[in-house]
Design a protein around this motif. Structure first.
Motif, PDB file in Angstrom:
ATOM      1  N   PRO A 176       0.814  -1.227   0.000  1.00 38.86           N
ATOM      2  CA  PRO A 176       0.000   0.000   0.000  1.00 38.86           C
ATOM      3  C   PRO A 176       0.845   1.274   0.000  1.00 38.86           C
ATOM      4  N   HIS A 177       0.552   2.151  -0.949  1.00 38.41           N
ATOM      5  CA  HIS A 177       1.118   3.500  -0.998  1.00 38.41           C
ATOM      6  C   HIS A 177       2.642   3.527  -1.096  1.00 38.41           C
ATOM      7  N   ARG A 201      -8.117  -0.886  -7.963  1.00 35.56           N
ATOM      8  CA  ARG A 201      -9.207  -1.148  -7.020  1.00 35.56           C
ATOM      9  C   ARG A 201      -9.747  -2.562  -7.212  1.00 35.56           C
ATOM     10  N   ARG A 238      -3.974  -0.754  -2.985  1.00 37.71           N
ATOM     11  CA  ARG A 238      -4.251   0.569  -2.417  1.00 37.71           C
ATOM     12  C   ARG A 238      -3.113   1.508  -2.781  1.00 37.71           C
ATOM     13  N   THR A 239      -3.450   2.558  -3.503  1.00 34.08           N
ATOM     14  CA  THR A 239      -2.465   3.565  -3.877  1.00 34.08           C
ATOM     15  C   THR A 239      -2.957   4.931  -3.408  1.00 34.08           C
ATOM     16  N   LEU A 240      -2.049   5.889  -3.428  1.00 38.23           N
ATOM     17  CA  LEU A 240      -2.428   7.239  -3.030  1.00 38.23           C
ATOM     18  C   LEU A 240      -3.502   7.791  -3.957  1.00 38.23           C
ATOM     19  N   THR A 245      -5.942   6.203  -5.368  1.00 33.58           N
ATOM     20  CA  THR A 245      -7.271   5.691  -5.038  1.00 33.58           C
ATOM     21  C   THR A 245      -7.877   6.437  -3.860  1.00 33.58           C
ATOM     22  N   ARG A 246      -7.025   7.108  -3.068  1.00 34.45           N
ATOM     23  CA  ARG A 246      -7.517   7.899  -1.939  1.00 34.45           C
ATOM     24  C   ARG A 246      -7.786   9.344  -2.336  1.00 34.45           C
ATOM     25  N   LEU A 247      -6.891   9.906  -3.150  1.00 36.67           N
ATOM     26  CA  LEU A 247      -7.018  11.317  -3.511  1.00 36.67           C
ATOM     27  C   LEU A 247      -7.966  11.554  -4.679  1.00 36.67           C
ATOM     28  N   SER A 290      -4.851  13.793  -7.180  1.00 36.83           N
ATOM     29  CA  SER A 290      -3.577  13.185  -7.578  1.00 36.83           C
ATOM     30  C   SER A 290      -2.827  14.072  -8.558  1.00 36.83           C
TER      31      SER A 290
END
Length: 286
Positions: free
Chosen positions: A133-134, A192, A197-199, A201-203, A208
């Protein structure tokens, strides 16, 4: 168009960027012709081998689920990709014989991390580096910076001060990060689906690209500051390349905002091409 696709999707394009950027760094740091050629050649062949291995292995996330034109090309040229892995490995080994022992020792952990990006050699639960992740984008940027900027300084036996070296490595890491983060945006859907999980997918797409633009702008500020207070090594060329990258990032962000995401050539062609673009600009100011 077939020639362009082959050049880009075979990883020769990105390997050329890595090799020339390393070569230019060695020249900027005052390396001899032999040292410059050895470093540039080794990094070119090693990048070709590592990136071809990543494309050949396949696996989870975007490798397994994406159906882009890049993956279609790779599926139809697995034999060629296999040959490039072997060619890159042999070329790296031959070039390495011309490097100093401290440089070769530094290559060991860098090589383990690079191969571990694609193969589950050293990480927990049989995960590759790109599955953690990340991790994959910051790690990629840092390895690129150390290889293309740090190794030349090490090979030249301390020809550059540690403080200057650190500044230049961090500046280059930010430049590579700005170019790499949009690839996570490209792969958001398949990441996904694959449980990665990457940055990005959060931002989200906008966040991004905004972060990537902030990284590129930081490089412009850093290079401009170096031009004023020193060390001004290639500062104008670095700032110009970062500004050009900023324009590409703005274009990509607007395409996503309009729900017309850019095609594969935007990523593997234009964004990856900015690495070679920075190297070319640096050559022009030497």
């Amino acid at each position: 168009m077939r020639i362009v696709s082959a050049l880009i999707f075979s990883n020769i394009w990105i390997a050329a960027g890595a090799g020339v950027l390393t070569l230019v760094s060695a020249r900027l740091f005052g390396g001899s012709p032999g040292e410059i050629v050895a470093l540039g050649s080794m990094v070119f062949w090693a990048t070709l081998a590592v990136y071809s291995l990543d494309r050949w292995v396949g696996g989870r996330g975007e490798d397994r689920l994406a159906g882009s034109v890049r993956h279609s090309w790779l599926s139809g040229h697995r034999g060629g990709v296999t040959a490039l892995i072997g060619l890159g490995a042999v070329g790296s080994a031959v070039s390495a014989w011309m490097l100093r022992l401290p440089t070769l020792m530094a290559l060991v952990p860098l090589g383990v991390v690079s191969v571990g990006y694609s193969l589950p050699l050293i990480f927990w639960k049989s995960a590759r580096l790109k599955d953690l992740p990340h991790v994959k984008t910051p790690a990629t940027a840092l390895v690129w910076a150390v290889v293309t900027c740090g190794l030349p300084a090490l090979e030249l036996g301390g020809a550059i001060e540690p403080g200057v070296w650190t500044w230049l490595v961090l500046e280059r890491a930010l430049f590579i990060y700005a170019l790499t983060l949009p690839f996570d945006v490209r792969d958001m859907r398949s990441d996904r689906a694959g449980g990665l999980r990457t940055l990005a997918t959060r931002l989200g797409e906008g966040g991004s690209f905004a972060l990537a633009q902030a990284a590129a702008l930081t490089v412009v500020v850093s290079a401009s500051l170096r031009a004023l207070v020193g060390p001004g090594i290639g500062s104008v060329a670095v700032a110009a390349a970062a500004l050009a990258s900023l324009g590409l990032l703005l274009y990509g962000k607007r395409r996503f905002a309009a729900r017309r995401p850019p095609g594969e050539l935007y990523y593997s062609g234009a964004l990856d091409g900015m690495i070679l673009g920075q190297a070319t600009l640096l050559l022009l100011v030497l």
